[in-house]
Design an enzyme around this catalytic site. Structure first.
Site, mmCIF file in Angstrom:
data_model
loop_
_atom_site.group_PDB
_atom_site.id
_atom_site.type_symbol
_atom_site.label_atom_id
_atom_site.label_comp_id
_atom_site.label_asym_id
_atom_site.label_seq_id
_atom_site.Cartn_x
_atom_site.Cartn_y
_atom_site.Cartn_z
ATOM 1 N N ASP A 26 0.790 -1.228 0.000
ATOM 2 C CA ASP A 26 0.000 0.000 0.000
ATOM 3 C C ASP A 26 0.827 1.287 0.000
ATOM 4 O O ASP A 26 1.740 1.440 0.819
ATOM 5 C CB ASP A 26 -0.891 0.061 1.246
ATOM 6 C CG ASP A 26 -1.761 -1.157 1.416
ATOM 7 O OD1 ASP A 26 -1.694 -2.070 0.582
ATOM 8 O OD2 ASP A 26 -2.515 -1.195 2.399
ATOM 9 N N GLU A 208 -10.603 -1.510 3.334
ATOM 10 C CA GLU A 208 -9.298 -0.984 3.731
ATOM 11 C C GLU A 208 -9.045 0.361 3.050
ATOM 12 O O GLU A 208 -9.712 0.729 2.088
ATOM 13 C CB GLU A 208 -8.176 -1.961 3.346
ATOM 14 C CG GLU A 208 -8.228 -3.289 4.077
ATOM 15 C CD GLU A 208 -7.023 -4.169 3.802
ATOM 16 O OE1 GLU A 208 -6.407 -4.635 4.773
ATOM 17 O OE2 GLU A 208 -6.696 -4.382 2.614
#
Length: 503
Positions: A26, A208
């Site tokens: 990420d 998320e």
């Protein structure tokens, strides 16, 4: 470079960022500060699989060439450093600034390890930097926000200025509850609950990496809308990881969506109708940069998919980032829709653009000038063809490669990587992704296709539809072939070779 190293680096991207010899996932802490774009990211400093989560760091002045920096915030015996964001604390509300210099403040998730006083929980912590984001000091009072939950994470913080006042706002997720939770703070240390959004639309996997930002609709500053993005794993429209977005209003307390199609848990029949950030299988955890000048909203995503992320055949590095995208909001058939376009800085790095070619396609037509790294601008007018498109990074006869096609009768854009090269490393990798697409007023379709050593990113119809896919072709696969089935079509295409200087 010796032959062994050369083989290992076959797939290293030329246009995209990848760490030198470690794992990344990420993007985190995206911020523009003092003329420099900072890309932090989930990183395993000790290997090339997901573990030991820390914040890696890279910098750029042009969003194209990135320089890897030392690890910014490392894991330790008590915690791993999960996803989060960075703000420029201009007014020094946190008190971390020194000598009149505004600090950078990182808000991240502490994933607490066994033996920690917070063992088994995920909570929000902060660290600060006064040297422009290169060294960081953790706050002694961490965590600053906890719910005593094992799945509370990914804080995205921004400065809200509106009718309700001026303060910091945090968007974070309760991942398994499919909810985005909003909080406010005056000093980035003490947080007060505001509201919860969700579940809604896609809930086929945990939520998320949320983001919440404001954009003008149709470039009209008098018609501002709020966009909430949230990433989901699995449950994407073509399998595995994906991101979705909602458009609506935020009054400083509550986000209200006007594009929700399903309240509560998703309706499987409606998944193709939800608003997806990208229809491909390799664009995840996308979030936007803070503090960018001129009101630009820039977004970048992790180019991988949790179904096979640890197995992709790259070494010693593993996983690249997407291109940085300019994000805007337009009205389509009376509904607000995100438009994502590659930042113009990428095209500005071009080193050669070939003349425009106009081709009538009936079957297969080889095109000269195909390379391993290039931008393909193509306008397709289907004519009588049932399917028309091109095969990139392929063999001369088009039987091997990545097929990018339009099926006008079905209103579909297809990216098929089942014969793209090495697909054997994981059973979920060989796949064909589909996205809805509509012809322009003149009946044509326009595509920008960025081809790199290990990926294709397709921006269709001005960025209303995007499809991002990893591919792992043999280095000799550089041919480009136009094709049509069931009839003829016309194509106009232009090839641009993209270069990239060392950062």
């Amino acid at each position: 470079m010796n032959s062994v190293t050369s083989t290992l680096e076959t797939y290293r991207p030329a246009m995209h960022y990848a760490a030198k010899d470690t794992w990344l996932n990420d993007p985190n802490g995206l911020v523009f500060h003092e003329g420099i774009y900072h890309l932090y990211y989930q990183n395993n400093p000790f290997g090339n699989v997901h573990s030991n989560m820390s914040w890696g760091h890279a910098t750029s002045t042009d969003l194209v060439s990135w320089k890897e920096q030392p690890v910014a915030i490392p894991c330790d015996d008590a915690e791993e450093i999960y996803s989060g964001s960075i703000v420029v604390d201009t007014a020094n509300s946190s008190g971390f600034g020194v000598d009149g210099k505004a600090p950078l403040v990182a808000i991240y998730t502490s994933a607490y390890k066994p033996g920690s006083p917070h063992e088994g929980t995920q909570a929000q912590s902060i660290a600060w930097s006064t040297d422009g984001g290169y060294t960081w000091t953790k706050y002694a009072g961490n965590p600053v926000l906890t719910r005593n939950s094992p799945e509370f994470r990914d804080p995205k913080v921004f400065r809200y200025n509106g009718p309700a006042g001026s303060y910091w706002v945090m968007a974070a997720v309760e991942a398994h509850a499919f909810t985005v939770l909003l909080y406010r703070s005056e000093d980035l240390k003490k947080w007060e609950y505001l509201s919860t959004f969700g579940p809604a639309n896609g809930t086929g996997g945990i939520w998320e990496c949320p983001d919440l930002f404001e954009l003008p609709l149709n470039d009209d500053a008098a018609a501002m809308k709020w966009v909430l993005t949230v990433n989901m794993n699995p449950g994407g429209p073509n399998g595995g990881s994906a991101g979705q977005y909602f458009v609506g209003e935020f009054d400083g307390v509550t986000f209200s969506s006007e594009t929700t199609l399903t309240e509560g848990m998703q309706d499987p029949e409606r998944v193709p109708d939800y608003q997806w950030l990208d229809w491909g299988r390799d664009y995840y955890a996308a979030v936007s940069f803070s503090n960018v000048p001129d009101g630009r909203r820039l977004m970048i995503g992790w180019m991988n998919n949790w179904q096979y992320a640890n197995h992709i055949p790259t070494s010693p590095w593993r996983s690249p980032m997407s291109l940085v995208r300019d994000v805007s909001l337009v009205s389509v058939n009376g509904q607000p829709r995100l438009v994502q376009q590659p930042v113009p800085e990428v095209r500005a790095a071009s080193i050669f653009t070939a003349p425009l070619q106009r081709v009538t396609v009936n079957g297969q037509v080889p095109v000269e000038g195909g390379t391993a790294v290039q931008l393909i601008d193509i306008t397709i007018t289907p004519g009588s063809a049932e399917e028309v498109g091109l095969v990139v990074r392929g063999s001369a006869n088009g039987t091997v490669g990545t097929r990018i096609g339009i099926r006008p009768g079905n209103g579909e854009l297809i990216v098929d990587r089942t014969r793209s090269g090495d697909t054997r490393f994981h059973e979920a990798f060989p796949s064909s992704s589909r996205a809805p697409i509509a012809a322009g007023q003149d009946g044509s379709y326009t595509l920008q296709i960025f081809v790199d050593h290990c990926s294709v990113e397709v921006f269709a119809n001005g960025g209303l539809v995007t499809v991002t896919e990893l591919i792992f072709p043999d280095r000799t696969q550089t041919s480009l072939v136009l094709y049509s089935t069931g009839g003829t079509a016309d194509a106009a295409l232009q090839l641009t070779n993209i270069g990239k200087k060392e950062a």
